[in-house]
Structure formats: structure tokens, C-alpha cells
Design a protein around this motif. Structure first.
Motif, PDB file in Angstrom:
ATOM      1  N   ALA A 155       0.833  -1.205   0.000  1.00  0.00           N
ATOM      2  CA  ALA A 155       0.000   0.000   0.000  1.00  0.00           C
ATOM      3  C   ALA A 155       0.869   1.255   0.000  1.00  0.00           C
ATOM      4  O   ALA A 155       0.569   2.230  -0.703  1.00  0.00           O
ATOM      5  N   LEU A 156       1.957   1.239   0.774  1.00  0.00           N
ATOM      6  CA  LEU A 156       2.846   2.397   0.836  1.00  0.00           C
ATOM      7  C   LEU A 156       3.517   2.636  -0.517  1.00  0.00           C
ATOM      8  O   LEU A 156       3.644   3.795  -0.972  1.00  0.00           O
ATOM      9  N   VAL A 157       3.925   1.565  -1.181  1.00  0.00           N
ATOM     10  CA  VAL A 157       4.549   1.693  -2.501  1.00  0.00           C
ATOM     11  C   VAL A 157       3.546   2.233  -3.515  1.00  0.00           C
ATOM     12  O   VAL A 157       3.843   3.154  -4.292  1.00  0.00           O
ATOM     13  N   VAL A 158       2.333   1.661  -3.534  1.00  0.00           N
ATOM     14  CA  VAL A 158       1.312   2.081  -4.493  1.00  0.00           C
ATOM     15  C   VAL A 158       0.964   3.549  -4.295  1.00  0.00           C
ATOM     16  O   VAL A 158       0.849   4.313  -5.271  1.00  0.00           O
ATOM     17  N   PHE A 159       0.791   3.980  -3.044  1.00  0.00           N
ATOM     18  CA  PHE A 159       0.447   5.379  -2.786  1.00  0.00           C
ATOM     19  C   PHE A 159       1.609   6.308  -3.145  1.00  0.00           C
ATOM     20  O   PHE A 159       1.386   7.400  -3.684  1.00  0.00           O
ATOM     21  N   SER A 160       2.827   5.903  -2.858  1.00  0.00           N
ATOM     22  CA  SER A 160       3.976   6.747  -3.183  1.00  0.00           C
ATOM     23  C   SER A 160       4.128   6.917  -4.686  1.00  0.00           C
ATOM     24  O   SER A 160       4.380   8.024  -5.184  1.00  0.00           O
ATOM     25  N   LEU A 161       3.949   5.821  -5.429  1.00  0.00           N
ATOM     26  CA  LEU A 161       4.030   5.902  -6.884  1.00  0.00           C
ATOM     27  C   LEU A 161       2.868   6.708  -7.459  1.00  0.00           C
ATOM     28  O   LEU A 161       3.033   7.468  -8.417  1.00  0.00           O
ATOM     29  N   GLY A 162       1.680   6.535  -6.876  1.00  0.00           N
ATOM     30  CA  GLY A 162       0.531   7.319  -7.316  1.00  0.00           C
ATOM     31  C   GLY A 162       0.743   8.804  -7.085  1.00  0.00           C
ATOM     32  O   GLY A 162       0.383   9.634  -7.937  1.00  0.00           O
ATOM     33  N   PHE A 163       1.331   9.149  -5.952  1.00  0.00           N
ATOM     34  CA  PHE A 163       1.634  10.549  -5.653  1.00  0.00           C
ATOM     35  C   PHE A 163       2.624  11.108  -6.678  1.00  0.00           C
ATOM     36  O   PHE A 163       2.448  12.219  -7.201  1.00  0.00           O
ATOM     37  N   THR A 164       3.673  10.339  -6.988  1.00  0.00           N
ATOM     38  CA  THR A 164       4.677  10.788  -7.949  1.00  0.00           C
ATOM     39  C   THR A 164       4.059  11.031  -9.323  1.00  0.00           C
ATOM     40  O   THR A 164       4.332  12.033  -9.991  1.00  0.00           O
ATOM     41  N   THR A 165       3.195  10.105  -9.751  1.00  0.00           N
ATOM     42  CA  THR A 165       2.541  10.256 -11.050  1.00  0.00           C
ATOM     43  C   THR A 165       1.646  11.492 -11.079  1.00  0.00           C
ATOM     44  O   THR A 165       1.634  12.242 -12.060  1.00  0.00           O
ATOM     45  N   THR A 166       0.884  11.709 -10.000  1.00  0.00           N
ATOM     46  CA  THR A 166      -0.019  12.859  -9.945  1.00  0.00           C
ATOM     47  C   THR A 166       0.755  14.173  -9.943  1.00  0.00           C
ATOM     48  O   THR A 166       0.351  15.150 -10.592  1.00  0.00           O
ATOM     49  N   VAL A 167       1.872  14.210  -9.227  1.00  0.00           N
ATOM     50  CA  VAL A 167       2.721  15.409  -9.228  1.00  0.00           C
ATOM     51  C   VAL A 167       3.228  15.685 -10.641  1.00  0.00           C
ATOM     52  O   VAL A 167       3.223  16.837 -11.107  1.00  0.00           O
ATOM     53  N   ALA A 168       3.674  14.637 -11.337  1.00  0.00           N
ATOM     54  CA  ALA A 168       4.179  14.824 -12.694  1.00  0.00           C
ATOM     55  C   ALA A 168       3.091  15.365 -13.623  1.00  0.00           C
ATOM     56  O   ALA A 168       3.341  16.284 -14.420  1.00  0.00           O
ATOM     57  N   LEU A 169       1.878  14.819 -13.504  1.00  0.00           N
ATOM     58  CA  LEU A 169       0.775  15.309 -14.331  1.00  0.00           C
ATOM     59  C   LEU A 169       0.447  16.766 -14.010  1.00  0.00           C
ATOM     60  O   LEU A 169       0.122  17.558 -14.901  1.00  0.00           O
ATOM     61  N   THR A 170       0.543  17.131 -12.740  1.00  0.00           N
ATOM     62  CA  THR A 170       0.237  18.499 -12.320  1.00  0.00           C
ATOM     63  C   THR A 170       1.275  19.484 -12.848  1.00  0.00           C
ATOM     64  O   THR A 170       0.938  20.584 -13.303  1.00  0.00           O
ATOM     65  N   LEU A 171       2.535  19.099 -12.791  1.00  0.00           N
ATOM     66  CA  LEU A 171       3.607  20.008 -13.198  1.00  0.00           C
ATOM     67  C   LEU A 171       3.560  20.354 -14.676  1.00  0.00           C
ATOM     68  O   LEU A 171       3.974  21.454 -15.076  1.00  0.00           O
ATOM     69  N   VAL A 172       3.052  19.447 -15.505  1.00  0.00           N
ATOM     70  CA  VAL A 172       3.072  19.709 -16.948  1.00  0.00           C
ATOM     71  C   VAL A 172       1.834  20.453 -17.434  1.00  0.00           C
ATOM     72  O   VAL A 172       1.767  20.816 -18.608  1.00  0.00           O
ATOM     73  N   HIS A 173       0.874  20.713 -16.540  1.00  0.00           N
ATOM     74  CA  HIS A 173      -0.363  21.373 -16.975  1.00  0.00           C
ATOM     75  C   HIS A 173      -0.547  22.675 -16.192  1.00  0.00           C
ATOM     76  O   HIS A 173      -0.745  22.656 -14.976  1.00  0.00           O
ATOM     77  N   PRO A 174      -0.487  23.837 -16.856  1.00  0.00           N
ATOM     78  CA  PRO A 174      -0.590  25.120 -16.155  1.00  0.00           C
ATOM     79  C   PRO A 174      -1.879  25.263 -15.346  1.00  0.00           C
ATOM     80  O   PRO A 174      -1.855  25.772 -14.217  1.00  0.00           O
ATOM     81  N   ARG A 175      -3.010  24.841 -15.892  1.00  0.00           N
ATOM     82  CA  ARG A 175      -4.269  24.979 -15.167  1.00  0.00           C
ATOM     83  C   ARG A 175      -4.298  24.078 -13.936  1.00  0.00           C
ATOM     84  O   ARG A 175      -4.924  24.408 -12.923  1.00  0.00           O
ATOM     85  N   ALA A 176      -3.633  22.941 -14.006  1.00  0.00           N
ATOM     86  CA  ALA A 176      -3.551  22.063 -12.841  1.00  0.00           C
ATOM     87  C   ALA A 176      -2.728  22.722 -11.738  1.00  0.00           C
ATOM     88  O   ALA A 176      -3.100  22.679 -10.556  1.00  0.00           O
TER      89      ALA A 176
END
Length: 330
Positions: free
Chosen positions: A39-60
Motif C-alpha cells: 500500500a505504501l509503494v502504491v500510494f507513493s508511486l501514485g503521488f509521484t505520477t499525480t505530481v508529474a501530471l500536475t507540473l506539466v499542466h498550467p491549469r492544474a
């Protein structure tokens, strides 16, 4: 704006992704030897992916700044911090109880809690400021969907009914909390105009809760199994961090329009369809095709259609202009 019918169909797709995510999570827990570490691995990877998606989108990025400002000013309640721990309960419940009662019985208990919670949220209008009260036909649709889940699970139940006890309460509670977690994410999305802040909040508060529990376990001398599990992390686990954010972000968008109950039914139908496809394409140990899965999926799909057409009163009406905060790009 995407129509309700299109969003309901999209909820079916999210359900199939949930089925794939559950299969991957179970595999990771077995591979790592500890469900908590998985669970800790899945959440950490999910957080990393969400951060990456946020950084590439100005409106995000603008939506995240708006969200942080709402938290500082007290416009966003403290309750948002519960979204992450609520999501974790479902993962831990699966890891802790599937070996005891079996996946089929787990699914029945979990979905029963999910249906009760989402129907209550819609009927009483507890969140997002809108009531979708159930008609008698709508209540019958809920019963039909639950019957579909039972039909899908019945051939695989075996003697697992004998191993319930407090496990039922745990799994049922996890199902209740899943609907609330998705609704909280939908509320954040409505307030910011984007789903990324909801996803980040879920992962940040979820990881925080996991680390606090891990720290308590280590202080009690019982967290070494988690540490050993984390040491087994392999590079390809990154794939597990993609499905979670997709489910969280899409769910946050869909639920604010179609309501908690219709979204839950879409998830259930999609999960049954996804499970059937996975049994053919990616069978797990001991997997056998069962007639109950397509029958149960058809029952759940029929229930979802009935609920959409005749299950609520008054019919969902426009609530006026969108009062969500407008998000500006950088």
C-alpha cells in the motif's frame, strides 16, 4: 461539457481499471510479502505520477495553488484530510481479509458497504449540495445490482461463509469509506475546477497516515516486516503507480455530475467485466471461468440503466450557473 450518459459509460471504464488495480495490488502484496508495504509503494508511486501530471499542466498548477489558498483561509474544511486514510482502508482490508474469507465474499461485503454508503449520500444530499432521492424503482435497482454481485461470486464462495465474524464489519466499513473518499474528491474538484488537487490531497494525507502507522509499528517492534517488504521494491513496480491516479482523477470528475450511487454502480459493473477479461487474459493462480461473472455483470448493468432512467426523484435538474472558482493558467 460531457453529458451524464458519457460519464456513466466512463465510470464503467474506471471500474475495469479498478479490477486491474486490485489484481496488481494483490500481486505486489504477495511479491513483497506485506500488504502494508505494498500500500505504501502504491500510494507513493501514485503521488509521484499525480505530481508529474500536475507540473506539466498550467491549469492544474493554478488549481493546486487555489486549493492551498482555500486550506489556509479555512474555506476548505479539515475533513479533506480524511480522503487519503479512507482510500487506504480498502487496500488494507483486501490484503488482510481476502486470504481469510476469499475474494468472492470480500467483494460481496465491500460492494454492499459501497452501495449503502453511496445510496445514503445521494438520498440525503450529505455532500456536494444536491439530493438524488431514491424511488422504489431505484431501490429495486440497488437490490438487483447486489444480487448481480452475489451471482458473480456464488460459484466461488465454497465454504468461506464460515470464516466471517468481525471480518464482515471491517470489509463493510471499507466499502462505506470508499464512496465517501470519492465524494470528498468530487467536492474538492467542484471547488477548484480541476481533479489534480483532489488526487494530491488523497495521496499526501494517505501517505502521511501510512507513515504514522509504520512509525507506531516500529516503536512497538512489529514493523520489520514492512521494512523487509519495502526492500523488495523492483523498478517495474512503477507501472502500479499509473492506474491509481487515473482512477482517482477520473472518479473525482465523474461523481460530481452523476452522483455517488450511479458512479458506484458503474464501478461495480466495470469491475465484474474487468474481472472476467482478466480471468481470460491474465489468469491468477486457481482462476477458473465462472458462469456467474457474465450473469452478474449483466444484472449490474441492467440495474445501472434502470437507476439512471427511473431511479431518482425529482429528476436531476440544473442547479444554476457553476459557482466553482475559476482557475487561471500560469
Amino acid at each position: 461539457m460531457v453529458g451524464r450518459t458519457a460519464l456513466i459509460i466512463l465510470s464503467l471504464a474506471v471500474g475495469t481499471l479498478l479490477a486491474a488495480q486490485a489484481r496488481i495490488n494483490a500481486f505486489l502484496a504477495a511479491e513483497m510479502g506485506d500488504g502494508f508495504a505494498a500500500a505504501l509503494v502504491v500510494f507513493s508511486l501514485g503521488f509521484t505520477t499525480t505530481v508529474a501530471l500536475t507540473l506539466v499542466h498550467p491549469r492544474a498548477r493554478a488549481a493546486v495553488r487555489l486549493f492551498l489558498g482555500q486550506l489556509r483561509r479555512g474555506e476548505m474544511g479539515w475533513w479533506i484530510c480524511l480522503a487519503g486514510p479512507m482510500a487506504i482502508v480498502g487496500i488494507l482490508a483486501q490484503a488482510a481479509t481476502v486470504k481469510v474469507i476469499g475474494l468472492a465474499l470480500f467483494s460481496i461485503f465491500f460492494i454492499f458497504g459501497q452501495m449503502v454508503s453511496s445510496a445514503s449520500i445521494d438520498h440525503f444530499g450529505w455532500v456536494m449540495g444536491r439530493r438524488l432521492r431514491l424511488t422504489p424503482i431505484g431501490l429495486a435497482a440497488v437490490v438487483l445490482a447486489l444480487a448481480g454481485v452475489v451471482a458473480a461470486s456464488l460459484p466461488r464462495l465454497g465454504n468461506s461463509w464460515a470464516s466471517t465474524g468481525v471480518v464482515f464489519v471491517f470489509v463493510f466499513t471499507a466499502g462505506l469509506l470508499m464512496s465517501w473518499q470519492m465524494v470528498l474528491s468530487g467536492s474538492v474538484t467542484a471547488a477548484t475546477g480541476r481533479p489534480e488537487p483532489a488526487g494530491l490531497a488523497t495521496y499526501v494525507f494517505g501517505i502521511t497516515a501510512l507513515l504514522m502507522v509504520l512509525a507506531a509499528m516500529l516503536l512497538a517492534g512489529s514493523g520489520t516486516g514492512v521494512i523487509h517488504g519495502l526492500a523488495q521494491v523492483k523498478w517495474w513496480y512503477v507501472a502500479a503507480g499509473i492506474l491509481g491516479p487515473v482512477v482517482v482523477l477520473l472518479g473525482a470528475v465523474i461523481i460530481r455530475t452523476v452522483g455517488a450511487l450511479l458512479f458506484s454502480m458503474g464501478l461495480v459493473t466495470g469491475q465484474l467485466a474487468g474481472s472476467m477479461l482478466l480471468d481470460f487474459a491474465w489468469p491468477s493462480a486457481g482462476t477458473d471461468f465462472s458462469w456467474g461473472t457474465p450473469v452478474g455483470g449483466a444484472m449490474a448493468l441492467a440495474a445501472m440503466i434502470v437507476l439512471k432512467l427511473w431511479g431518482h426523484y425529482p429528476p436531476p435538474a440544473a442547479t444554476g450557473p457553476d459557482k466553482s472558482h475559476k482557475v487561471h493558467a500560469d
